[in-house]
Write an enzyme that holds these catalytic residues in place. Structure first.
Site, PDB file in Angstrom:
ATOM      1  NE  ARG A   8      -0.733  -0.187   4.968  1.00 58.09           N
ATOM      2  CZ  ARG A   8      -1.289   0.224   6.094  1.00 58.09           C
ATOM      3  NH1 ARG A   8      -2.430   0.874   6.067  1.00 58.09           N
ATOM      4  NH2 ARG A   8      -0.726  -0.014   7.253  1.00 58.09           N
ATOM      5  CD  GLU A  54     -17.619   2.554   1.580  1.00 57.40           C
ATOM      6  OE1 GLU A  54     -18.873   2.611   1.618  1.00 57.40           O
ATOM      7  OE2 GLU A  54     -16.923   2.582   2.604  1.00 57.40           O
ATOM      8  CG  PHE A 112     -15.769  -1.694   2.051  1.00 64.81           C
ATOM      9  CD1 PHE A 112     -16.704  -2.581   2.559  1.00 64.81           C
ATOM     10  CD2 PHE A 112     -14.758  -1.246   2.891  1.00 64.81           C
ATOM     11  CE1 PHE A 112     -16.636  -3.020   3.880  1.00 64.81           C
ATOM     12  CE2 PHE A 112     -14.688  -1.679   4.216  1.00 64.81           C
ATOM     13  CZ  PHE A 112     -15.623  -2.562   4.711  1.00 64.81           C
ATOM     14  NE  ARG A 137      -3.694  -3.020   7.978  1.00 68.47           N
ATOM     15  CZ  ARG A 137      -2.709  -2.976   8.862  1.00 68.47           C
ATOM     16  NH1 ARG A 137      -1.696  -3.823   8.752  1.00 68.47           N
ATOM     17  NH2 ARG A 137      -2.711  -2.099   9.835  1.00 68.47           N
TER      18      ARG A 137
END
Lengths: 321, 280
Positions: free
Chosen positions: A14, A62, A87, A171
Site C-alpha cells: 500500500r 463508497e 467495499f 495492506r
C-alpha cells in the site's frame, strides 16, 4: 530481476502504491484521487498531502465515490478510486458495473486490503470474492499485485491503459520479490522460474509462497515452472497453454476463493483447449478469520508446505495418465 | 428568461409532438415506461431548447452543459428530443428496444453521442453529476451540470451521499431537477416510502430548493434561471408533475410506470395528445 531467497527486504504494497499515486500526480494533471475515509489505510493520503486540490474524500460512501468517479472520467479526468477491496467491489459494485464498466470509463479501482491482508480485522474487512466479481463484469482489466516493486509498475501501467482497471492491492508488508530490473508487461505472464516437471501459476503474495515452495521442491529433485500471473483479465492464455503442453500439470495458488479467480480463469482455458491435471489452491468456499496474516493463510491451506504437497500429488496424477 | 408568446406556443407544440412521439415509440416497442417519460417532457424541452448550452451539430463539444438523465427509464423522451434536434436520425426512433438498435431500453452513452451517462439503476446519476461538476471546477470549465431525478429515485440512499458531496464542494454548477410526479412503480410514493417535505430535506443538506410547475415551460425556465443564478452551492428544482401527463387514462396511475400500450390505448392516446410524431 529476481531477488534471491530468503528475502529479508520487505515493503508494504500500500505504501508503494501511495507513493506511485504521488508520482502519477506529478506526471498528469488529470489524475484525481478519491477515497472514502480510509486514506491513511489505503495510503492515498500521500497524494492528498501533495495535491490536496485533486483529492476528493467523499466520507464513508463508497458507492457514491464510484459514481462520482464515473462523472469525473466522463469529463476527461483519470480518477483513482480507493477503499478496501471488499467495499469497492460489493458496496460500490452497482455503480462499478453500470456507470464505470458498461460505459467503459477511465476509472482506476484500487482494491486495498485484499485477500486476508487485513488479517486481524477479520472476515468483514477481508476480501476473497473481489476477483470473481470484477472478472465477470465486461470491460474491466484485472491486475493482482505481488510486491512493492510490482505495485509501482502495475499502477503506472493502469494509468496508461484506457478504461476501467481493477488493481488488487494489499495492506501487508511483504518481501520484495522483484528488483529494479523487473519488466512488468500488462497481460503477459512473467516466468520467475523455468522448469518442466509441472507449472505453478500464482499471483499476489502467493508468488512469494510459491517461490518458497519451489525451493523445497528443488531440494527434492522436482523442478516446477513458476509463473506470476499478475494480470487475471485478460488472461495470458498462451502462457497457460504453453505451460500445459510443456509441463503437463498445472497448480494455481491465489489468496482468493477457489471460485471465480485465477484458478477458475486457468481452468476455463485448460478445460476448453488442453486439459491436463490441475489443482486450484485458494479459499475453499469459506470466509477468512482473525489472526496473524501468515497464520490465517496457513489455516486456509495457503503455505509453502501445502503448495509442495499439492505439487507432489499433481505429479503422481500426471504420471498415471 | 423572458419568452415571447410565440416562442412559448412553439415550445408547447414541440412538447405536444414529443409526447405523441414517445407514445408511438413505446407502443411500437411493445414495452417501456410511458408514465415517467411523459411527466418529464416539458422539463427536457425547457433544458434542451432554451436553457442549456448544447449544439446539436457538435453534441460532444467540451464546453457544452451536461445533462444526466438519472431516471434512465425516461429514455424515450430524451431520444425523441435528440431526433427533433437531429442528433440522431428520426428514422431510428421506432427502433427503440429492438435488437441491434442504439436506442437501448435505458440510455447507453457509448452508443448515442449526446447521452452523457449510461443510466437506469436509480440513484447513481446525482453522484455522476457531482463528479461532472467537480471536473468542471478542476478544469475551470464554465459548463453547468443538470441531473433529472425521479421522485421514487430519491428513496435510494446514494442520493443523499451525493447530496452531501455536492454541498461539501459547494457545487454551484450543479442543478438537480426532481420530476415530482408522486407515483412510483408500486404505487403512490408517499405510501411506498414517504418522501416528506423534499424541499426542506434538500435545504437541510445545504442545497437551495426552488419549485415550479413541471408542465409549464415558463415556470420551469424561471426556476432554472433562479437555480443557476444561485452561487452559494448546489440547487434543486422541485418540479410538480403528473405521471403519464397528457393521456387521461395514464395520469397519476402507477400501473403506467412500465407497461406496454395496446392498439386501443394507442389510438386513444394519439387522439388525446394530437400533434405530430417525429418518428419516421
Amino acid at each position: 530481476m529476481l531477488n534471491k531467497l530468503p528475502i529479508t527486504n520487505k515493503k508494504a504494497v500500500r505504501v508503494a502504491y501511495g507513493e506511485t499515486l504521488v508520482e502519477l500526480g506529478g506526471l498528469d494533471q488529470n489524475v484525481v484521487v478519491l477515497d472514502a475515509d480510509v486514506s491513511s489505510s489505503t495510503q492515498s493520503k500521500l497524494f492528498a498531502q501533495k495535491y490536496p486540490e485533486r483529492f476528493i474524500n467523499v466520507g464513508i460512501a463508497e458507492a457514491n465515490m464510484m459514481a462520482v468517479a464515473a462523472g469525473l472520467a466522463a469529463c476527461g479526468k483519470i480518477p483513482f478510486v480507493n477503499t478496501f477491496a471488499v467495499f469497492c467491489t460489493l458496496r460500490a459494485g452497482d455503480p462499478l458495473r453500470s456507470v464505470v464498466a458498461y460505459p467503459e470509463l477511465n476509472v482506476k479501482i484500487a482494491g486495498g486490503y485484499s485477500g486476508v491482508s487485513d488479517s486481524y480485522d477479520g472476515a468483514t474487512h477481508q476480501s476473497v470474492e473481489d476477483i470473481a466479481i470484477v472478472r465477470s463484469i465486461p470491460n474491466i482489466k484485472v491486475i493482482v499485485v505481488a510486491d512493492a516493486t510490482e505495485a509501482r509498475l502495475a499502477t503506472m501501467a493502469a494509468a496508461k491503459l484506457k478504461g476501467p482497471v481493477y488493481l488488487r492491492l494489499s495492506r501487508a508488508e511483504v518481501p520484495i520479490i522483484f528488483d529494479a530490473d523487473y519488466h512488468f508487461v500488462f497481460g503477459k505472464a512473467h516466468e520467475l522460474v523455468p522448469g518442466d516437471d509441472l507449472t505453478i501459476i500464482a499471483n499476489g503474495y502467493m508468488v512469494y509462497k510459491a517461490l518458497e515452495a519451489v525451493r523445497i521442491l528443488n531440494q527434492k529433485g522436482i523442478y516446477p515452472r513458476l509463473l506470476n500471473m499478475h494480470t487475471v483479465k485478460p488472461l495470458d492464455e498462451e502462457a497457460v497453454l504453453k505451460a500445459a503442453r510443456e509441463t503437463g500439470a498445472i497448480l494455481t495458488v491465489e489468496e482468493h476463493s477457489i471460485y471465480g479467480g485465477l484458478g477458475s480463469a486457468v481452468a476455463e482455458t485448460l478445460g476448453q483447449n488442453y486439459p491436463v491435471p490441475m489443482k486450484i489452491m485458494g479459499f475453499n468456499d469459506r470466509f477468512g478469520e482473525t489472526g496473524g496474516y501468515d497464520e490465517v493463510l496457513a489455516k486456509m491451506g495457503l503455505s509453502a508446505e501445502e503448495i509442495v504437497r499439492n505439487a507432489e500429488n499433481l505429479l503422481t496424477k500426471k504420471a498415471k495418465r | 428568461m423572458q419568452l415571447t408568446a410565440e416562442r412559448l406556443r412553439a415550445l408547447n407544440e414541440i412538447s405536444r409532438n414529443l409526447r405523441r412521439t414517445v407514445v408511438e415509440m413505446i407502443y411500437t416497442a411493445g414495452s417501456g415506461h410511458p408514465g415517467g417519460s411523459l411527466s418529464s417532457v416539458e422539463i427536457i424541452t425547457a433544458l434542451y431548447l432554451e436553457k442549456m448550452k448544447f449544439d446539436p451539430r457538435n453534441p460532444l463539444d467540451p464546453r457544452r452543459d451536461r445533462f444526466v438523465l438519472s431516471k434512465g427509464h425516461a429514455a424515450p423522451t430524451l431520444y425523441a428530443m435528440f431526433a427533433y434536434l437531429n442528433v440522431i436520425p428520426r428514422s431510428e426512433l421506432l427502433h427503440l428496444r429492438k435488437l441491434g438498435s442504439r436506442l437501448q431500453g435505458h440510455p447507453d452513452m457509448k452508443s448515442v453521442p449526446g447521452v452523457e451517462m449510461s443510466s437506469g439503476p436509480l440513484g447513481l446519476g446525482l453522484s455522476v453529476g457531482a463528479g461532472m461538476a467537480l471536473a468542471a471546477k478542476l478544469n475551470q470549465a464554465p459548463y453547468h451540470t443538470y441531473v433529472l431525478l425521479g421522485d421514487g429515485e430519491i428513496q435510494e440512499g446514494i442520493i443523499w451521499e451525493a447530496v452531501m458531496t455536492a454541498n461539501k464542494y459547494k457545487l454551484n454548477n450543479l442543478t438537480a431537477i426532481l420530476d415530482h410526479n408522486g407515483v412510483q412503480l408500486d404505487g403512490i410514493c408517499d405510501e411506498i416510502m414517504p418522501l416528506g417535505d423534499v424541499a426542506a430535506k434538500f435545504a437541510a443538506f445545504g442545497w437551495r430548493p426552488f419549485t415550479c410547475d413541471g408542465h409549464d415551460i415558463a415556470s420551469i425556465l424561471n426556476a432554472l434561471e433562479e437555480a443557476t443564478s444561485y452561487r452559494e452551492g448546489p440547487s434543486i428544482i422541485i418540479a410538480k408533475t403528473v405521471k403519464g401527463k397528457g393521456v387521461s387514462y395514464m395520469e397519476g396511475k402507477n400501473i403506467w410506470h412500465g407497461k406496454k400500450i395496446d392498439d386501443h390505448e394507442y389510438r386513444q392516446a394519439v387522439a388525446e395528445i394530437g400533434g405530430i410524431s417525429y418518428a419516421e
